[in-house]
Design an enzyme around this catalytic site. Structure first.
Site, PDB file in Angstrom:
ATOM      1  CG  MET A 257      -1.517   1.282   0.919  1.00 36.57           C
ATOM      2  SD  MET A 257      -3.401   1.077  -0.031  1.00 36.57           S
ATOM      3  CE  MET A 257      -3.299   3.310   0.013  1.00 36.57           C
ATOM      4  CD  GLU A 258      -1.421   3.509  -3.031  1.00 31.92           C
ATOM      5  OE1 GLU A 258      -2.258   3.640  -3.493  1.00 31.92           O
ATOM      6  OE2 GLU A 258      -0.933   2.045  -3.249  1.00 31.92           O
ATOM      7  CG  ASN A 259       0.294   3.424   3.474  1.00 32.92           C
ATOM      8  OD1 ASN A 259      -0.797   3.616   3.657  1.00 32.92           O
ATOM      9  ND2 ASN A 259       0.541   2.098   4.154  1.00 32.92           N
ATOM     10  CD  GLU A 290       2.847  -0.658  -3.390  1.00 32.45           C
ATOM     11  OE1 GLU A 290       1.645   0.809  -3.140  1.00 32.45           O
ATOM     12  OE2 GLU A 290       2.424  -1.837  -4.303  1.00 32.45           O
ATOM     13  CD  GLU A 312      -2.843   1.345  -7.356  1.00 28.10           C
ATOM     14  OE1 GLU A 312      -2.163   0.008  -8.415  1.00 28.10           O
ATOM     15  OE2 GLU A 312      -3.893   1.132  -6.783  1.00 28.10           O
TER      16      GLU A 312
END
Length: 833
Positions: A257-259, A290, A312
């Site tokens: 997840m690209e936090n 990511e 994406e």
């Protein structure tokens, strides 16, 4: 609980301007809940009513502009904020929230190896509401100031650099980001830290995984630095956050997840056991993917979820391309073609297909369903085709204009296309309409017609509507000593549709459309070319070319045009000569999971397993010199999976090694034991002993799978009750149990459960939500039961039982795959090859 609709989000965005969140989390309150206090500063542009979202265990108090609101007015996940006046406002929310065991919201995990506990957030889509109160939609960006009270010895990671004072960790205030991108990970992490270009970089994992992270830290950091530097060569905007941490966290549902500033990865990427170089490449690609999101997704964020492809597809394309340019992994597009592209092709031929950029996504529940092979693999393939058509220079110019215009804000498809169009004279809007607004897969078929003096001409039939820029590879047989080799004569570059014939000289032994794999389409062979493929596929010089051919054969099997036996025979002949690991792994996986287990009848399956077993033995013999340990590992894994008799693999387990290597590490030991369980050649005592040997989280999953696989009525009843009668399992343990339960060899034993599956899956999904619904639809579905009764029961469920959207989508896809398998089994005389 209410899902947010597109119309509601637009209305709220027109009303509100959200400035600042102050979030205080207390993680010291026990195993079940944590404290969450939120202050939101925002403005209303005009007088109006709105709402804020949260999903608390207990809502203790709410105040708006100093005036208390009644917590009892919370309706599901919405707290009404009526009668707002134009101007500035301040909302305070004090709540107790529940930890998650399903990877949604604030997930809590206790490591069975050492008893240490870790928590982390996954707030994607609408799960921020499980952690703190928020105006939860991507176009209401704000800055976030986060503080966390954590147990002693814990380290807190967040989007910004975090520092501890008197037991409270305070993270640097973020720039403007969307609510779903806020991130926290807390626990007694093992960390590897460094700096690059003046920024802190960090790697983090559970303490029990420390030796394995340390062993790969140099590789992980080298890839991170190389990709970081390459993106700064491509993009004009510098990296927009104050640090770059990568945390490998337990029981993570996605790949990563690209936090912003704190990317979370599933910690299977910290390898405890031997892996192939292709698996290392996959991990590297996820790192690159990511990191691309830091610009496309985080700096510039979609306005609403119908543009998820803007996140994406871009990251998918950039991940593969940048890895190829910046690291030692230079054949990444072969792996993409074998593993990712087929994901897109399959999804795009189901009834649930959708455009890469759909016209409208009505609500968040619908949006969640679009995180699939279309938004990732098809979208990335479309971008690769766009770059081939537009040129990389103009493509990057448009991208950089996009970043400059929308940084720290939100953008739409229209914005993206306008910015690309400004960098070129080509009609990008027409391209977008053809590629991004349509569904389905085009099919390209070559027609070779003879001319004078032994020459030929090529025309291409296109079943579909998209323009394609493709290469047609012309290959001749090498008449030298080696024999069986194919030599590239020429690559013709074609713009389709094109009605005129292309002169190609003498007929080639093989004419391959989409050579180089630059477009997204199924390709077929003329009869002479197929005969060459059958005899000489392994003689093609380039892995990517061979990947295109294998994909074409796969598509032909799925479409009922090539007999499954013919695919197996081609694999038996050519796979022992293959050098690319991604191709070997992809072909064996398709041959086992689809051909042997679904596309052939139960009566035909034993012969298919025997063919695959002999193929794996050939690969093992070929690698006895130790020169290709990755290929040998793939062969050993698949030899275990297709074993029809226990003697050989049981001896491997007893000896702790395969003769000539490799030694059986934990992954291989559990793999052997799972297959022995299926074959009825082990028991509970052996599973318990193996779990004592490996008490890790992975060991717990291995034991759950083995126990569910035992061919015993009582074992099956216990496993079913564990899956559907209780709500105790994490998503990972649910998946492990489900993967053990259904086995083609045990069809008679589990027949009664096929009828029970649908009602039990619907009830589970209603109780436990989207993550478990997805797992129940993907892993607990009786995919081995390829018959009309299974199809009928599933169709009745979709018609009458009203499963939640996540389960409905999975079931619809599974049933379409099942119907396809039935068609393949019955294809017979319709096969054209």
């Amino acid at each position: 609980m209410s899902v947010l609709t597109r119309d509601e989000a637009q209305t709220r965005a027109e009303l509100l301007d959200v400035h600042h969140y102050t979030i205080e989390l207390d993680l010291t309150g026990g195993d079940e809940t944590f404290g969450s206090r939120t202050t939101i500063r925002f403005a209303a542009r005009v007088d109006g009513d709105t709402f804020v979202e949260l999903k608390p265990a207990e809502l203790r108090s709410v105040t708006l502009d100093g005036h208390p609101l009644d917590p009892e007015t919370l309706d599901g996940n919405r707290l009404a904020l009526p009668h707002l006046t134009a101007g500035e406002h301040e909302l305070h929310v004090d709540a107790t929230m529940r930890y998650s065991r399903t990877g949604e919201g604030m997930h809590r995990f206790t490591d069975p190896t050492d008893g240490e506990t870790y928590v982390y957030t996954q707030l994607f889509m609408d799960d921020v509401q499980r952690v703190f109160a928020a105006f939860d939609q991507p176009d209401l960006k704000a800055v976030f100031a986060l503080s966390v009270t954590a147990p002693p010895r814990w380290t807190v990671l967040a989007n910004g650099i975090a520092e501890q004072t008197d037991g409270v960790w305070k993270a640097a205030t973020t720039p403007r980001i969307s609510t779903y991108l806020v991130a926290v990970a807390a626990g007694p992490w093992h960390s590897v830290r460094t700096e690059h270009r003046g920024l802190p970089f960090g790697l983090h994992c559970r303490r029990s995984l420390a030796p394995y992270l340390d062993a790969d830290a140099d590789e992980l950091l080298d890839i991170t630095r190389a990709c970081f530097d390459r993106y700064h060569e491509k993009f004009d905007e510098p990296y927009p956050f104050d640090s770059y941490d990568q945390a490998f966290v337990p029981e993570f549902n996605a790949g990563a997840m690209e936090n912003p500033g704190l990317v979370t990865f599933r910690d299977e990427f910290v390898y405890r056991s031997a892996v192939t170089d292709t698996e290392r490449q996959t991990r590297a690609m996820v790192i690159a993917h990511e990191m691309a999101h830091m610009w496309f997704g985080d700096l510039v964020t979609l306005k609403w979820w119908d543009d998820i492809w803007l996140n994406e597809s871009f990251a998918e394309y950039m991940g593969y391309q940048t890895l190829t340019e910046a690291t030692r992994f230079t054949d990444t597009w072969t792996d993409f073609g074998v593993t990712r592209k087929s994901w897109g092709y399959d999804a795009d031929q189901r009834p649930s297909t959708h455009p890469v950029a759909p016209d409208a996504v009505d609500d968040t529940a619908s949006a969640l369903l679009n995180f699939d092979g279309i938004s990732y693999a098809k979208g990335a393939s479309a971008l690769r085709q766009l770059v081939a058509w537009l040129g990389e220079k103009d493509f990057l110019a448009g991208i950089n204009t996009h970043f400059a215009r929308h940084k720290y804000g939100n953008a739409t498809l229209a914005d993206f296309i306008d910015n690309l169009a400004g960098a070129t004279d080509r009609d990008v809007h027409a391209w977008a309409d053809a590629w991004l607004r349509t569904t389905g897969v085009d099919t390209l078929t070559p027609r070779i017609t003879p001319g004078e003096h032994g020459t030929c001409a090529l025309t291409v039939d296109r079943a579909g509507s998209r323009p394609h820029r493709v290469a047609a590879g012309l290959y001749d047989r090498d008449l030298g000593d080696d024999g069986g080799q194919l030599v590239l004569r020429e690559r013709l570059h074609l713009d389709l549709p094109h009605t005129e014939a292309h002169p190609i000289g003498k007929r080639p032994a093989l004419l391959l459309l989409n050579d180089g794999d630059l477009t997204y389409a199924k390709v077929r062979f003329d009869p002479e070319s197929f005969e060459t493929v059958r005899k000489d596929l392994s003689g093609l010089p380039e892995p990517l070319t061979r990947a295109v051919v294998w994909n074409a054969l796969r598509d032909a099997v799925r479409d009922g045009e090539l007999a499954p036996h013919a695919y197996l025979e081609t694999a038996r002949i050519h796979l022992p000569l293959e050098t690319d690991l991604a191709i070997v792994q992809g072909v064996l996986a398709f041959a086992t999971t689809y051909i042997a287990d679904r596309y052939l009848t139960p009566e035909e399956r034993p012969a298919a397993l025997a063919t695959l077993s002999e193929l794996c033995r050939d690969l093992i013999r070929r690698t006895e010199d130790g020169d290709n340990p990755g290929l040998r590992l793939i062969a050993v894994r698949h030899r275990i999976d297709v074993a029809a008799h226990p003697d050989t693999i049981a001896a491997w387990l007893a000896d702790g090694t395969v003769p000539g290597g490799p030694e059986l590490d934990p992954e291989l030991r559990w793999r052997v034991l799972a297959r022995l369980a299926v074959l009825g050649a082990t028991d509970e005592a052996a599973i318990t002993a193996e779990l004592e040997r490996d008490p890790s989280a992975t060991g717990q999953e291995g034991a759950a799978r083995c126990r569910a696989a035992l061919p015993d009525p009582e074992a099956k009843a216990r496993a079913w009750e564990t899956l559907f009668g209780t709500d105790d399992l994490s998503t990972y343990l649910f998946t492990a149990t489900a993967r053990g339960f259904w086995q083609p060899e045990q069809a008679d034993l589990v027949h009664e459960y096929v009828g029970r599956y649908y009602a039990d899956a619907v009830a589970l999904a209603d109780r436990r939500g989207p993550a478990l619904a997805e797992a129940a639809g993907r892993w607990a579905f009786p995919a081995h039961a390829v018959d009309a009764d299974t199809l009928r029961l599933g169709e009745e469920c979709l018609r009458d039982a009203a499963p939640i959207p996540a389960l409905r989508r999975k079931l619809a896809d599974q049933l379409d795959d099942l119907a396809r398998a039935l068609r393949v089994q019955r294809a017979g005389e319709n096969q054209v090859y």
